[in-house]
Design a protein around this motif. Structure first.
Motif, PDB file in Angstrom:
ATOM      1  N   SER A 136       0.772  -1.064   0.060  1.00  0.00           N
ATOM      2  CA  SER A 136      -0.081  -0.196  -0.135  1.00  0.00           C
ATOM      3  C   SER A 136       0.815   1.255  -0.107  1.00  0.00           C
ATOM      4  CB  SER A 136      -0.991  -0.138   1.133  1.00  0.00           C
ATOM      5  OG  SER A 136      -1.691  -1.149   1.148  1.00  0.00           O
ATOM      6  N   GLN A 137       1.676   1.372  -1.142  1.00  0.00           N
ATOM      7  CA  GLN A 137       2.625   2.467  -1.231  1.00  0.00           C
ATOM      8  C   GLN A 137       1.811   3.815  -0.960  1.00  0.00           C
ATOM      9  OE1 GLN A 137       5.771   1.658  -1.135  1.00  0.00           O
ATOM     10  NE2 GLN A 137       5.532  -0.710  -1.739  1.00  0.00           N
ATOM     11  N   THR A 138       1.018   4.108  -1.727  1.00  0.00           N
ATOM     12  CA  THR A 138       0.386   5.570  -1.430  1.00  0.00           C
ATOM     13  C   THR A 138       0.010   5.981  -0.059  1.00  0.00           C
ATOM     14  OG1 THR A 138      -0.660   5.041  -3.835  1.00  0.00           O
ATOM     15  CG2 THR A 138      -1.370   6.829  -2.486  1.00  0.00           C
ATOM     16  N   GLN A 139      -0.671   5.066   0.337  1.00  0.00           N
ATOM     17  CA  GLN A 139      -0.971   5.310   1.919  1.00  0.00           C
ATOM     18  C   GLN A 139       0.244   5.321   2.875  1.00  0.00           C
ATOM     19  OE1 GLN A 139      -4.363   6.137   2.945  1.00  0.00           O
ATOM     20  NE2 GLN A 139      -3.081   6.826   4.677  1.00  0.00           N
ATOM     21  N   ALA A 140       1.040   4.474   2.539  1.00  0.00           N
ATOM     22  CA  ALA A 140       2.308   4.590   3.482  1.00  0.00           C
ATOM     23  C   ALA A 140       3.098   5.954   3.075  1.00  0.00           C
ATOM     24  CB  ALA A 140       3.591   3.217   3.020  1.00  0.00           C
ATOM     25  N   VAL A 141       3.264   6.534   1.819  1.00  0.00           N
ATOM     26  CA  VAL A 141       3.901   7.816   1.463  1.00  0.00           C
ATOM     27  C   VAL A 141       3.135   8.737   2.186  1.00  0.00           C
ATOM     28  CG1 VAL A 141       4.325   9.295  -0.306  1.00  0.00           C
ATOM     29  CG2 VAL A 141       4.806   6.947  -0.430  1.00  0.00           C
ATOM     30  N   ALA A 142       1.798   8.838   2.088  1.00  0.00           N
ATOM     31  CA  ALA A 142       1.046   9.851   2.937  1.00  0.00           C
ATOM     32  C   ALA A 142       1.283  10.178   4.260  1.00  0.00           C
ATOM     33  CB  ALA A 142      -0.380   9.633   2.556  1.00  0.00           C
ATOM     34  N   ASN A 143       1.305   8.766   5.010  1.00  0.00           N
ATOM     35  CA  ASN A 143       1.263   8.672   6.272  1.00  0.00           C
ATOM     36  C   ASN A 143       2.629   8.899   6.872  1.00  0.00           C
ATOM     37  OD1 ASN A 143      -1.137   7.657   6.320  1.00  0.00           O
ATOM     38  ND2 ASN A 143      -0.809   5.532   7.234  1.00  0.00           N
ATOM     39  N   LEU A 144       3.798   8.519   6.190  1.00  0.00           N
ATOM     40  CA  LEU A 144       5.382   8.932   6.424  1.00  0.00           C
ATOM     41  C   LEU A 144       5.428  10.355   6.026  1.00  0.00           C
ATOM     42  CD1 LEU A 144       6.808   5.926   4.735  1.00  0.00           C
ATOM     43  CD2 LEU A 144       7.147   6.298   7.325  1.00  0.00           C
ATOM     44  N   THR A 145       4.731  11.181   5.121  1.00  0.00           N
ATOM     45  CA  THR A 145       5.041  12.581   4.775  1.00  0.00           C
ATOM     46  C   THR A 145       4.568  13.473   6.069  1.00  0.00           C
ATOM     47  OG1 THR A 145       4.812  12.001   2.542  1.00  0.00           O
ATOM     48  CG2 THR A 145       4.473  14.260   3.177  1.00  0.00           C
ATOM     49  N   GLU A 146       3.469  12.977   6.552  1.00  0.00           N
ATOM     50  CA  GLU A 146       2.795  13.749   7.596  1.00  0.00           C
ATOM     51  C   GLU A 146       3.665  13.543   8.749  1.00  0.00           C
ATOM     52  OE1 GLU A 146      -1.342  13.694  10.339  1.00  0.00           O
ATOM     53  OE2 GLU A 146      -1.083  12.138   8.872  1.00  0.00           O
ATOM     54  N   SER A 152       9.568  13.285  18.055  1.00  0.00           N
ATOM     55  CA  SER A 152      10.993  12.769  18.253  1.00  0.00           C
ATOM     56  C   SER A 152      11.575  12.886  16.992  1.00  0.00           C
ATOM     57  CB  SER A 152      10.545  11.338  18.380  1.00  0.00           C
ATOM     58  OG  SER A 152      11.475  10.429  18.393  1.00  0.00           O
ATOM     59  N   GLU A 153      12.770  13.383  17.208  1.00  0.00           N
ATOM     60  CA  GLU A 153      13.936  13.366  15.870  1.00  0.00           C
ATOM     61  C   GLU A 153      14.238  12.088  15.393  1.00  0.00           C
ATOM     62  OE1 GLU A 153      17.731  16.017  14.651  1.00  0.00           O
ATOM     63  OE2 GLU A 153      17.519  15.591  16.741  1.00  0.00           O
ATOM     64  N   LYS A 154      14.094  11.178  15.981  1.00  0.00           N
ATOM     65  CA  LYS A 154      14.541   9.776  15.774  1.00  0.00           C
ATOM     66  C   LYS A 154      13.246   9.095  14.940  1.00  0.00           C
ATOM     67  CE  LYS A 154      16.463   5.314  17.429  1.00  0.00           C
ATOM     68  NZ  LYS A 154      16.835   4.745  18.592  1.00  0.00           N
ATOM     69  N   VAL A 155      12.078   9.296  15.228  1.00  0.00           N
ATOM     70  CA  VAL A 155      11.085   8.869  14.564  1.00  0.00           C
ATOM     71  C   VAL A 155      10.988   9.763  13.086  1.00  0.00           C
ATOM     72  CG1 VAL A 155       8.465   8.856  14.439  1.00  0.00           C
ATOM     73  CG2 VAL A 155       9.643   8.053  16.488  1.00  0.00           C
ATOM     74  N   GLN A 156      11.238  10.940  13.254  1.00  0.00           N
ATOM     75  CA  GLN A 156      11.245  11.766  12.203  1.00  0.00           C
ATOM     76  C   GLN A 156      12.302  11.266  11.299  1.00  0.00           C
ATOM     77  OE1 GLN A 156      12.414  15.812  12.515  1.00  0.00           O
ATOM     78  NE2 GLN A 156      10.546  16.710  11.435  1.00  0.00           N
ATOM     79  N   PHE A 157      13.349  11.162  11.459  1.00  0.00           N
ATOM     80  CA  PHE A 157      14.343  10.623  10.783  1.00  0.00           C
ATOM     81  C   PHE A 157      14.074   9.175  10.294  1.00  0.00           C
ATOM     82  CE2 PHE A 157      18.601   8.695   9.894  1.00  0.00           C
ATOM     83  CZ  PHE A 157      19.025   9.926   8.942  1.00  0.00           C
ATOM     84  N   LYS A 158      13.641   8.202  10.789  1.00  0.00           N
ATOM     85  CA  LYS A 158      13.303   7.071  10.552  1.00  0.00           C
ATOM     86  C   LYS A 158      12.095   7.047   9.329  1.00  0.00           C
ATOM     87  CE  LYS A 158      12.842   4.772  13.981  1.00  0.00           C
ATOM     88  NZ  LYS A 158      12.448   3.553  15.219  1.00  0.00           N
ATOM     89  N   SER A 159      11.218   7.886   9.634  1.00  0.00           N
ATOM     90  CA  SER A 159      10.022   8.058   8.686  1.00  0.00           C
ATOM     91  C   SER A 159      10.662   8.548   7.234  1.00  0.00           C
ATOM     92  CB  SER A 159       9.113   9.048   9.068  1.00  0.00           C
ATOM     93  OG  SER A 159       8.483   8.622  10.292  1.00  0.00           O
ATOM     94  N   LEU A 160      11.395   9.469   7.459  1.00  0.00           N
ATOM     95  CA  LEU A 160      11.958  10.331   6.289  1.00  0.00           C
ATOM     96  C   LEU A 160      13.045   9.040   5.525  1.00  0.00           C
ATOM     97  CD1 LEU A 160      12.287  12.614   4.459  1.00  0.00           C
ATOM     98  CD2 LEU A 160      14.058  13.609   5.975  1.00  0.00           C
ATOM     99  N   SER A 161      13.661   8.283   6.135  1.00  0.00           N
ATOM    100  CA  SER A 161      14.521   6.981   5.462  1.00  0.00           C
ATOM    101  C   SER A 161      13.826   6.194   4.813  1.00  0.00           C
ATOM    102  CB  SER A 161      15.361   6.455   6.505  1.00  0.00           C
ATOM    103  OG  SER A 161      16.201   7.144   7.101  1.00  0.00           O
ATOM    104  N   VAL A 162      12.578   5.694   5.343  1.00  0.00           N
ATOM    105  CA  VAL A 162      11.676   4.885   4.697  1.00  0.00           C
ATOM    106  C   VAL A 162      11.211   5.667   3.464  1.00  0.00           C
ATOM    107  CG1 VAL A 162       9.649   3.331   4.818  1.00  0.00           C
ATOM    108  CG2 VAL A 162      11.503   3.532   6.836  1.00  0.00           C
ATOM    109  N   LEU A 163      10.681   6.755   3.830  1.00  0.00           N
ATOM    110  CA  LEU A 163       9.845   7.522   2.747  1.00  0.00           C
ATOM    111  C   LEU A 163      10.955   7.820   1.474  1.00  0.00           C
ATOM    112  CD1 LEU A 163       7.482   9.294   1.239  1.00  0.00           C
ATOM    113  CD2 LEU A 163       8.538  11.087   2.672  1.00  0.00           C
TER     114      LEU A 163
END
Length: 566
Positions: free
Chosen positions: A71-81, A88-99
């Motif tokens: 479900s790439q489209t929904q994953a991209v939307a959730n990670l972008t938000e 948390s800077e760590k959560v923000q960074f990991k989210s950006l990595s996966v995105l």
């Protein structure tokens, strides 16, 4: 290669607390997806008891689950938000990595470069070694993927130097050696090669080890095909055991090239066709371009020109798509870089504005005698804004030129030539005007490179372009569409006039004084001409017919002009 996974040390027992479940889910997300799903469901059932930090961690893991499940489209939307709102800077960074991983795999480079500056700044502040190594790998991958090998080398070198985990050290060495190989820095490549192979084998990363060794094979193909075959024989069994289709296709293609260089055409064709069975029709990558180029050369050497033309058409189509993708990546990088410059300029202007407000406050307190100082300050700021705005505009113009013109010869690259040619053809068709196309290819150009070196070959290409440009009009579209292959679209020109121009250019090329390059050799070219009277107004058809005529000229002895006729 893009999907580099995070690694977190394993817990020693079955988790009981929510915190332990989240930590174990983080560990297992890349290795045991079913267990990861179970843990995530348990955390979700206890969501009312989550702290704010745990809730952010859960949202990240849930977005990862969506990406893994397709479900790439929904994953991209959730990670972008999450990138925007996570505390948390760590959560923000990991989210950006996966995105970024998702965007790289989908080749959405315009989106990748929107986030890359932010990502680069964040990784500098990350203390977690695993996350930092992962980030350096992402940065090296992005810049190598978009042919920015100097920048890719910078990040790859940091990764291989800083890596504690053998896996990341291997990734860094592979990216670094790829950069050196593509930049043709062969002395540095040779110094690092042994360490790169040893690092990846010690880390049990056979795919990366064999990718590194494929670079050595590519170099041997140019100087000693027999040695290349010997090295391929020593590696190929391990390559097959990886079951990695792209790598197997690449090695079979390298076999095919080696046997072609040895003039063992039957064996070369056998390996080439075997590699061709491994690929899908819409696949495009470096190995596939090599494969179709080799199959084309084999059939041409066999005298099977119809089959050679078929392979050449596929090669041209895939090369265009490949070049378009790279051009899009380069353009996205340059636009992002320009936007960063503009952003920095705006910040500088805001800083100056704040400084001005402070000065104005002081000036009002010091009465009218300091009005002159205020005028001088305003004038300086206006001048600074003008200079910065001018630099921004000229920077954009320079980036646009980089994306549209061949840096060696100064004429249109394939991407820009296709766009301009289609505009000219549409105009001629709409206004019932004739149009002609000249396609020419330098004869025995590979021998010039092999005998005198690539610097002399580059000189020859520039000399040919400079010579031919003297005979062209301002509205003619002149482009370099291959290594030594050029095309010219002539709006409003009848075919017979185009043949005359081709003859003039052919004669001029043959008359070039090559001693200016420091070497003495002969230059000549074979020309093919097509026109709208026989081929219509579609660029693809005009190119195909001109290509057919050009190969007729080559078959007739080279240094000739041939015209396509039905």
């Amino acid at each position: 290669m893009a999907s580099l996974s995070f690694f977190i040390p394993a817990l020693g027992k079955e988790p009981e607390s929510i915190e332990d479940k989240i930590q174990l889910a983080e560990e297992l997300k890349a290795t045991d997806f079913n267990r990861f799903n179970e843990l995530l469901k348990q955390v979700e059932d206890s969501s009312v008891n989550l702290t704010a930090e745990q809730h952010e961690q859960f949202r990240f893991l849930d977005a990862y689950r969506l990406a893994y499940s397709g479900s790439q489209t929904q994953a991209v939307a959730n990670l972008t938000e999450l990138v925007k709102v996570a505390k948390s800077e760590k959560v923000q960074f990991k989210s950006l990595s996966v995105l970024l991983n998702i965007l790289i795999i989908s080749r959405d480079y315009s989106e990748v470069f929107q986030y890359l500056e932010q990502y680069d700044q964040m990784q500098k502040n990350i203390t977690d070694k695993d996350l930092r190594q992962h980030a350096l790998g992402i940065l090296a991958l992005v810049f190598n993927q978009t042919s920015q090998f100097d920048i890719g080398y910078f990040y790859a070198n940091k990764l291989s130097s800083d890596a504690v985990d053998g896996k990341y050290a291997c990734f860094g060495m592979q990216f670094k050696l790829e950069s050196l190989h593509r930049l043709k820095k062969y002395d540095e490549f040779d110094q690092e090669f042994g360490a790169g192979v040893a690092t990846c084998e010690a880390a049990k990363q056979p795919i990366y080890s064999k990718i590194i060794q494929s670079y050595r094979v590519e170099r041997l193909l140019e100087v000693d095909p027999n040695q290349a075959i010997s090295l391929l024989n020593s590696l190929y069994q391990d390559v097959e055991q990886t079951s990695y289709n792209v790598l197997i296709t690449l090695y079979k293609t390298l076999y095919s090239i080696a046997y072609l260089r040895n003039e063992q055409l039957d064996v070369a064709k056998e390996y080439g066709l075997s590699a061709k069975k491994n690929i899908k029709e819409d696949d495009i990558n470096y190995a596939i371009l090599l494969l179709y180029s080799t199959l084309y050369e084999i059939e041409k050497a066999n005298g099977n020109f119809e089959k050679a033309l078929t392979y050449h058409e596929v090669l041209v189509s895939k090369q265009k798509a490949y070049d378009d993708e790279k051009a899009a990546g380069l353009l996205a990088y340059n636009i992002a870089k320009a936007n960063v410059e503009v952003k920095n300029q705006r910040i500088a202007l805001l800083d100056k504005d704040n400084e001005l407000l402070s000065l104005q406050k002081d000036l009002y307190e010091k009465e009218a005698r300091q009005n002159r100082l205020l005028v001088l300050i305003l004038g300086a700021i206006l001048l600074l804004a003008t200079v910065l705005a001018y630099r921004g505009l000229t920077g954009r113009s320079r980036f646009k030129r980089i994306a549209e013109y061949d840096q060696l010869t100064g004429i249109s690259n394939r991407y820009h030539f296709n766009n301009q040619a289609k505009i000219a053809l549409d105009y001629c068709e709409t206004n019932a005007k004739p149009v002609a196309l000249i396609l020419f290819d330098l004869d025995y150009f590979k021998d010039i490179n092999d005998t005198h070196g690539h610097a002399v070959g580059d000189w020859a290409l520039r000399a040919v372009v400079k010579t031919c440009r003297n005979f062209m009009r301002n509205n003619d579209v002149f482009g370099r569409i291959g290594g030594e292959e050029f095309a010219v679209v002539l709006p409003g020109c009848q075919t017979d006039k185009a043949v005359l121009l081709a003859e003039i250019c052919r004669d001029a090329i043959a008359g070039i004084d090559t001693t200016e390059s420091g070497k003495h050799f002969s230059l000549s070219a074979s020309f093919g001409v097509s026109g709208s009277d026989n081929s219509g107004y579609q660029l693809k058809q005009l190119l195909a017919d001109a290509d057919s005529a050009m190969y007729s000229a080559k078959a007739a002895g080279r240094n000739q002009v041939a015209t396509f006729s039905e």
